[in-house]
Design a protein around this motif. Structure first.
Motif, mmCIF file in Angstrom:
data_model
loop_
_atom_site.group_PDB
_atom_site.id
_atom_site.type_symbol
_atom_site.label_atom_id
_atom_site.label_comp_id
_atom_site.label_asym_id
_atom_site.label_seq_id
_atom_site.Cartn_x
_atom_site.Cartn_y
_atom_site.Cartn_z
ATOM 1 N N THR A 142 30.327 46.643 59.803
ATOM 2 C CA THR A 142 30.721 45.348 59.253
ATOM 3 C C THR A 142 31.729 45.532 58.116
ATOM 4 N N LYS A 143 32.532 44.506 57.945
ATOM 5 C CA LYS A 143 33.566 44.583 56.912
ATOM 6 C C LYS A 143 32.978 44.746 55.500
ATOM 7 N N CYS A 146 31.956 48.326 54.975
ATOM 8 C CA CYS A 146 33.118 49.225 54.866
ATOM 9 C C CYS A 146 33.759 49.069 53.486
ATOM 10 N N GLU A 147 33.854 47.813 53.061
ATOM 11 C CA GLU A 147 34.539 47.516 51.807
ATOM 12 C C GLU A 147 33.828 48.172 50.621
ATOM 13 N N SER A 177 35.345 48.955 66.151
ATOM 14 C CA SER A 177 34.404 49.314 65.078
ATOM 15 C C SER A 177 35.056 50.264 64.066
ATOM 16 N N LEU A 180 37.980 48.715 62.349
ATOM 17 C CA LEU A 180 37.636 47.874 61.189
ATOM 18 C C LEU A 180 37.443 48.753 59.946
ATOM 19 N N PHE A 181 36.757 49.877 60.141
ATOM 20 C CA PHE A 181 36.558 50.795 59.009
ATOM 21 C C PHE A 181 37.917 51.264 58.474
ATOM 22 N N ASN A 183 41.014 49.980 58.853
ATOM 23 C CA ASN A 183 41.830 48.921 58.230
ATOM 24 C C ASN A 183 41.297 48.562 56.847
ATOM 25 N N THR A 184 39.978 48.498 56.742
ATOM 26 C CA THR A 184 39.383 48.154 55.438
ATOM 27 C C THR A 184 39.665 49.265 54.431
ATOM 28 N N GLU A 187 43.152 48.797 53.232
ATOM 29 C CA GLU A 187 43.246 47.626 52.333
ATOM 30 C C GLU A 187 42.713 47.956 50.946
#
Ligand code: NAD
Length: 330
Positions: A142-143, A146-147, A177, A180-181, A183-184, A187
């Motif tokens: 989940t974002k 990861c964040e 999955s 998402l990790f 890209n986060t 960011e």
């Protein structure tokens, strides 16, 4: 005085945690240990290896140190470690991998830190059978998870004067999955004035063996962190020396990376360095820098002298003799 929950654990756990307590007490740290049992032996009585009183004690004291706990393979109860990490939302697993002068290993100057996401991914054990035909494990990423773990890695790098953060993933194959990790991670990285790059996990395994000095802080999803931290322990002398901390917003649980090593349990030969180094991390977390530094420097001197090393490090000292040697240098 600090009140700390102490879980001796299974296998070599009681031997190494008792060595750790002796060393911490000899350092002058004022700790009141609240000893709570968890592990295999409790299953018959409580129908779980981790009764509620364990979680309650950690929630109350907010800080714990634990020995390893045996998890039956392929059957039975959910891992105590996974349960603890999820119930207490200990979202980071921090594992510093550092060479000690005097410990023979393939590399002499390794100094890297693995920051492992600790609550989700395949490691969360969300799985079910598909009749007799197969089984399915769900890799949930989940974002928010990861964040927060990526933020922790960059904050850690900033606070500890580290030069680079590497995100490890397999986003070329698991595009959603691990994508998402990744890209986060990017960011979050953009928000810091610290170099960062990323690496596919299989390449990371090879590069860590070839050139571990190229890595500084590495952040990754749960399962890759589990595997790469054992690999990294092999770079600096093995599982007997690598410490760890499970950190959440409200509580922290310190533990060695290694397991309960049933083959050597009860023989007074296990190496307690990993749990002693976990206690050093705990003392720093509590702000007890003087005691932490004293223990670390005693360990450095014992390894440099090299006369009283445990069997895993090529010596023939018992757990007790090694512990007494550390205390001598305190
Ligand atoms: P392990 O870490 O117990 O042992 C792997 C190898 O390293 C063995 O050869 C062992 O003798 C050696 N070793 C480990 N710690 C050592 C030490 N302090 N001193 C000297 N040698 C040491 O891994 P395993 O055999 O895969 O697992 C055994 C059990 O531990 C399993 O039930 C597993 O689920 C559990 N486990 C628990 C934790 C935890 O509680 N955090 C972590 C890993 C494994």
């Amino acid at each position: 005085m600090y009140k700390v929950t102490l879980i001796p654990g299974d296998g070599i756990g009681p031997e190494v945690t008792s060595a750790m307590v002796k060393v911490v007490e000899a350092s002058g740290a004022d700790i009141d240990w609240e000893i709570v049992e968890a592990g295999e032996a409790l299953i018959e009585k409580y129908n779980t290896a981790i009764p509620d009183y364990v979680i309650d004690s950690i929630k109350k004291n907010k800080i714990a140190i634990k020995g390893p706990i045996t998890t039956p393979i392929g059957k039975g109860f959910k891992s105590v470690n996974v349960t603890l990490r999820q119930n207490l939302d200990l979202y980071v697993n921090l594992r510093p991998i550092k060479s000690f002068k005097g410990i023979k290993s393939r590399y002499e100057e390794v100094d890297l830190v693995i920051v492992r996401e600790n609550t989700e991914d395949l490691y969360a054990g969300i799985e079910h059978k598909i009749g007799d035909y197969g089984a399915e494990s769900i890799k949930l990423i989940t974002k928010p998870a990861c964040e927060r773990v990526c933020k922790f890695a960059f904050e850690y790098a900033k606070d500890n004067n580290r030069q680079k953060v590497t995100g490890v993933h397999k986003a070329n194959i698991m595009k959603l999955s691990d994508g998402l990790f990744l890209n986060t991670f990017k960011e979050v990285g953009e928000q810091y004035d610290i170099n960062f790059d990323d690496l596919i996990v299989d390449a990371a395994a090879m590069n860590l063996v070839l050139n571990p000095e190229n890595y500084d802080v590495m952040v990754m999803p749960n399962l890759y962190g589990d595997i790469l931290s054992d690999l990294c322990s092999g770079l600096v002398g093995g599982l007997g020396i690598i410490p760890g901390a499970n950190i959440g917003k409200d509580c922290a649980v310190f533990e060695a990376v290694h397991g309960s090593a049933p083959q050597i349990a009860g023989k007074n030969i296990a190496n307690p360095t990993a749990i002693i180094q976990s206690a050093v991390m705990m003392l720093r977390y509590l702000g007890e820098y003087k005691c932490a530094n004293k223990i670390e420097s005693a360990l450095e001197q014992v390894f440099l002298k090299g006369e009283k090393l445990t069997v895993d490090l090529g010596g023939n000292a018992s757990t007790d003799e090694f512990t007494e040697e550390i205390i001598k240098y305190l």
